[in-house]
Design a protein around this motif. Structure first.
Motif, PDB file in Angstrom:
ATOM      1  N   LEU A   1      31.875  19.001  46.863  1.00  9.04           N
ATOM      2  CA  LEU A   1      32.952  18.853  45.882  1.00  9.04           C
ATOM      3  C   LEU A   1      34.287  19.269  46.513  1.00  9.04           C
ATOM      4  O   LEU A   1      35.311  18.590  46.379  1.00  9.04           O
TER       5      LEU A   1
ATOM      6  N   LEU B   1      30.956  14.005  47.794  1.00 10.33           N
ATOM      7  CA  LEU B   1      29.977  13.891  46.706  1.00 10.33           C
ATOM      8  C   LEU B   1      29.127  12.631  46.819  1.00 10.33           C
ATOM      9  O   LEU B   1      27.952  12.630  46.471  1.00 10.33           O
TER      10      LEU B   1
ATOM     11  N   LEU C   1      35.207  16.285  37.166  1.00  8.12           N
ATOM     12  CA  LEU C   1      36.326  16.430  38.093  1.00  8.12           C
ATOM     13  C   LEU C   1      37.461  15.490  37.693  1.00  8.12           C
ATOM     14  O   LEU C   1      38.617  15.903  37.555  1.00  8.12           O
TER      15      LEU C   1
END
Lengths: 500, 287, 217
Positions: free
Chosen positions: A73, A211, A237
């Protein structure tokens, strides 16, 4: 007089709406014609077992190793943040000199190649390093920023700068254009950051440690709970960007992003040299054998480029029109002004549609409809339709904040007021997405339809960089053509670049 | 003429960059044929084992695909790689002096299953099935030996036709597990899958045999192997290659072997893969 | 019909209208005068809320939908008279009966030639006629206008205002021209800085009284 009046009175004269409608109809007809060219087949598989696994996974997200996911991430955000910042600055400089043809051509050339293709090329040079990830986003985004920023400047009133006298170009921008256009520039950069997050994540599909790496692996392996965990994290996100991305915190974020980057192994200069001097040129050309080169080009041209070109264009046109239809159907559901509180649901749907990678949507559709161009068209249309609908819903809400009294409500407001008011912006968005859809449909080759990306992918698999490079150049040229056509159409139809 | 100039420059640059790198870490990569999850965790243990055995710092980097592994190997980002049959041949073509040093016990007699959806009504048989014409077919990844190269070779050999001519549609699922899922769902009628992946997934109860089954098995061929760069002795000390080979052959820990997944590793050489090279050439995957 | 009793309207910290009391009866034609920013538009929209269903409103910016044809823009005044399906069909294929109705209004306003043109291609004066056309097509007993003829030349403005007012029983119109206010209305209400500064029957005052409002006396 009433009795002599006939409907012919309505036909003469020019209505902007009628012209845009004709343009839309024209594109729809082209799309329908291309549906016959596109490789479309409807198989009737029995997908329910696999689909139920996917469904179950989506509601039971699970990830065994939180720190591993956290690191990827961090990489995803770092790549996006650094690449967008760099691209925005370089793009801004290019936008100031956008009246120079060489700048325009350069910008068009770099943005005509998909991030994944840039990634695949840089991987040959820099390997799986941060450099590959950063450059793969920074380079195409610079071209996009240059173009959009220059268009934003064009729309600014000239009043301020015309009082400056003979100031240098840079001073005129720094004192006039940039401050004047600041809100539009900032909001576009913010929007681009969201795009960069997506690109950054998707680069994981080719092996960068973002990711997408885990998402693709888990999805490929059928670990749908793990795939869902990554997907939900990514949605979170994207949805949270507007809460934490503040201009004054940017320096802190950038510093953190630099610190967070994965290590960059030393680059071996000989491979850069070898890549550009040898790998990407056909052997015959390196030997100075022009007949052999011509033979090579025509063989690749006839066997791969020509059929792939048609498939790519066919899928693009069909997906373009379907994106438009979906966007128009979806955006009212996400506009508070049109559906009130229910817009939260619509917003969520759009968030999902524009965030889930197209390749993954295509895979799910392939389970449903079997392998053909159809899953690719549907995936592209849902993704891009979702994105355009999101932009339209925002502009609809903005416009309706200052709407006067006495306007109809609900469905009638949509049909008579909101839709016609949004329509020029809608077409402009759609034409903007045209080249993007083209790039993405080339990419879609990966699910097995013979678009350009299929052959590019094959060439990389076969370690034939010369062929890969040739095909990428073809894709880029096609993209530049569509870009030009889109610009011409927008100018001709008076479709102003909407401020995002 | 021009090519040789390029080559000379390239060699100079390589020597130069090699000489500035010092106290090097020995890096390897591996893509297992099944279960690509948690690569770092699983192969990190292999790296620890090798560090212990070799006395140098050993690191693992995960890659996504065969071409990525080949590139990393060519660019000297990794010095040792666990390749598939075809990718190993391709890598050794690109890096002079590189060598296959060990293969999995199972890789001496690897095979591919042709699987079919139940709706095709094809039944398992000894000889190559004839009634494949006009069906849809998916390979695994484009550069895979068991998912692409060998099945394509046997299809051509038995039917005299290329897959594109024989089948109404040819796809590349990208992965063995996905091939099984796609054929099971009926998205494709037929598929080619690595036998070890099939056997493992079957053992785990992931496959519904009323929907998809094996209809034919290819003859055996050599597949996965460890390939090492030719310059390691010069860089890590005399006899380093032999030390690596020994460490691999002596890997007995079930936990480590399960990552690949192989029973054990046995010696191998470049010549073991000559048939793969020939096959790759015959179907045009290698120039 | 419309009643305000010592009411104030506050937007933010700023009082837009202050302590206003007035009553407007059916049949009255009221001109609202006063300098820009006096609160005329706010007063109009305040009053509008009291009987919004009976009022044909012609807002200052006109509320035109730029890319639809003039016909559709006028037709919008009649949306509430028909079902949604009827309206949707009209959007694609105008009903000939409605075309006739709209044509009659357009002819009255002198824009019958432009029915198929979209307003983004029209002059400011023509756009105002379209907006008036929509208000007329509302077919309501009360007309509310906010500077409805400001973009027209004095003669045309005079004529059109007369036409529109003759079609409505009651009217409240914000207007800048003292001449038009005197000529067409029965009552003049003057505002300045949110205060009610005058409320006269037209026959009781002269041009000078209205002009005085603008000079702030």
């Amino acid at each position: 007089m009433p009795q002599t009046f006939s409907s012919s009175v309505l036909i003469k004269g020019i209505s902007t709406g009628a012209r845009l409608r004709r343009l839309s109809l024209f594109f729809s007809l082209i799309a329908i014609a291309f549906l016959f060219v596109a490789d479309i087949h409807l198989y009737t598989p029995d997908p329910w077992q696999e689909l139920s696994r996917i469904g179950l996974g989506l509601v039971t997200p699970y990830w065994p190793n939180a720190s591993e996911l956290g690191v990827s991430l961090l990489y995803t955000v770092s790549f996006a943040l650094l690449a967008v910042s760099g691209a925005a600055i370089i793009g801004m400089l290019l936008a100031m000199w956008y009246h120079w043809r060489v700048v325009r051509v350069l910008a068009a050339a770099v943005r005509s190649v998909h991030e994944i293709f840039w990634g695949l090329m840089f991987m040959q040079i820099f390997g799986l390093s941060a450099t590959t990830g950063l450059l793969a986003i920074l380079i195409p985004f610079t071209g996009i920023f240059a173009k959009v920023f220059s268009e934003i400047f064009e729309q600014q009133p000239v009043t301020a700068t015309s009082t400056f006298g003979k100031a240098s170009r840079l001073s005129r921008f720094v004192y006039g254009w940039i401050p004047q256009a600041w809100p539009a520039l900032a909001s576009y950069t913010r929007y681009r950051f969201e795009c960069a997050l997506r690109s950054s994540a998707i680069l994981g599909f080719i092996g960068l440690p973002t990711l997408g790496f885990h998402l693709e692996t888990a999805f490929k392996q059928g670990d749908y709970s793990e795939a869902a965990a990554v997907l939900w994290l990514f949605l979170l996100l994207i949805a949270s960007v507007r809460f934490w991305l503040k201009l004054r915190l940017l320096p802190v974020y950038l510093l953190l992003a630099v610190l967070a980057l994965p290590e960059m192994p030393p680059v071996n200069a000989s491979f850069i040299w070898q890549f550009f001097s040898q790998d990407i040129w056909p052997t015959a050309l390196q030997d100075g054998d022009f007949n052999g080169t011509w033979e090579w080009v025509s063989r690749v041209g006839v066997n791969e480029v020509w059929p792939a070109l048609w498939q790519t264009i066919a899928i693009t046109q069909a997906a373009l029109v379907l994106s438009g239809v979906l966007a128009l159907m979806l955006y009212p559901l996400a506009s508070r002004a049109l559906v009130g509180r229910w817009s939260v649901l619509g917003r969520f749907k759009l968030l999902v549609l524009r965030s889930v990678p197209e390749l993954m949507l295509a895979y799910v559709f392939m389970l449903l409809f079997g392998p053909s161009a159809l899953p690719a068209i549907l995936a592209l249309a849902l993704h891009n339709g979702g994105l355009i609908a999101f932009l339209l819903a925002n502009s609809s809400e903005d416009a309706n904040k200052r709407i006067g009294e006495g306007v109809p409500k609900g469905m009638m407001r949509f049909a008579y007021i909101d839709l016609p008011q949004r329509y020029p912006a809608f077409l402009a968005f759609l034409f903007y997405r045209w080249e993007v859809i083209l790039r993405e449909s080339a990419m879609m080759g990966v699910v097995g339809i013979a678009t350009l990306g299929f052959y590019v992918d094959s060439a990389f698999e076969e370690i034939r960089f010369d062929k890969a490079f040739f095909l990428i150049v073809v894709a880029a040229l096609l993209n530049i053509c569509v870009d030009g056509l889109s610009r011409w159409l927008r100018a001709r139809s008076g479709l102003k670049a909407p401020t995002l | 003429m021009r090519r040789s100039i390029f080559k000379a420059i390239a060699i100079c640059a390589t020597v130069f960059s090699a000489s500035i790198a010092s106290a090097e870490t020995f890096t390897f990569t591996a893509i297992p044929d099944a279960d690509e999850s948690r690569l770092n965790e699983r192969f990190g243990k292999v790296a620890d084992y090798l560090t212990e055995q070799l006395g140098v710092d050993v690191k693992y980097i995960p890659v996504k695909s065969y071409p990525a592994a080949i590139t990393a190997f060519r660019n000297d980002q990794v010095q040792l790689a666990w390749f598939g049959g075809l990718s190993g041949v391709q890598a050794r073509e690109l890096v002079e002096g590189s060598e296959a040093i060990a293969q999995g016990y199972e890789d001496q007699f690897f095979k591919t299953y042709i699987i079919a959806n139940a709706a095709t009504n094809l039944i398992p048989r000894e000889e190559f099935p004839v009634a494949l014409e006009g069906k849809t077919f998916t390979f695994g990844s484009k550069g895979s030996t068991s998912g692409r190269l060998m099945p394509e070779f046997y299809i051509r050999e038995n039917t005299g036709k290329s897959p594109e001519e024989l089948f109404s549609r040819v796809g590349f699922s990208g992965d063995h597990s996905r091939t099984i899922a796609l054929v099971e769902s009926g998205a494709y009628d037929l598929g080619a899958v690595n036998y070890s992946v099939w056997d493992i997934e079957l053992g785990l109860g992931k496959i519904d045999q009323s929907k998809v089954n094996v209809i034919w098995t290819t003859p055996t061929y050599p597949d996965y192997q460890w390939t090492i760069r030719g310059d390691v002795n010069a860089r890590y000390g005399e006899g380093f290659k032999a030390k690596v080979t020994e460490a691999l052959l002596n890997m007995k820990d079930e936990d480590l072997l399960a990552s690949f997944p192989r029973k054990s590793f046995v010696p191998a050489s470049n010549s073991d893969y000559a048939p793969i090279y020939e096959t790759g050439k015959s179907i045009g995957l290698i120039d | 019909m419309f009643v305000l009793d010592q009411q104030s309207l506050v937007q933010g910290r700023h009082a837009v209208l202050n302590d206003i009391s007035l009553e407007i009866n059916a049949g009255e034609k009221v001109a609202l005068v006063g300098p820009s920013g006096a609160g005329k538009s706010s007063l109009l929209s305040w009053l509008w809320q009291q009987h919004s269903d009976d009022i044909a409103l012609c807002p200052q910016e006109g509320g035109l939908v730029d890319i639809l044809s003039v016909y559709q823009n006028i037709y919008m005044g009649g949306l509430s008279r028909h079902s949604s399906a009827y309206n949707l069909i009209n959007l694609i294929r105008p009903w000939s009966l409605r075309q006739q109705e709209v044509y009659t209004i357009a002819e009255l306003l002198g824009i019958d030639e432009t029915l198929a043109v979209s307003p983004d291609r029209l002059s400011g004066g023509q756009r105002q006629r379209v907006a008036l056309g929509r208000a007329l097509y509302r077919n309501k007993p009360i007309f509310f206008g906010d500077e409805p003829v400001s973009s027209l030349d004095p003669k045309q403005g005079d004529e059109l205002l007369g036409t529109v007012l003759s079609q409505h029983k009651t009217a409240v119109v914000a207007i800048h021209s003292p001449e038009l206010a005197l000529k067409h209305f029965t009552r003049v209400i003057a505002l300045n800085a949110g205060q009610l500064v005058g409320d006269w029957q037209t026959q009781d005052i002269t041009l000078a009284d209205i002009k005085a409002v603008y000079s702030g006396e």
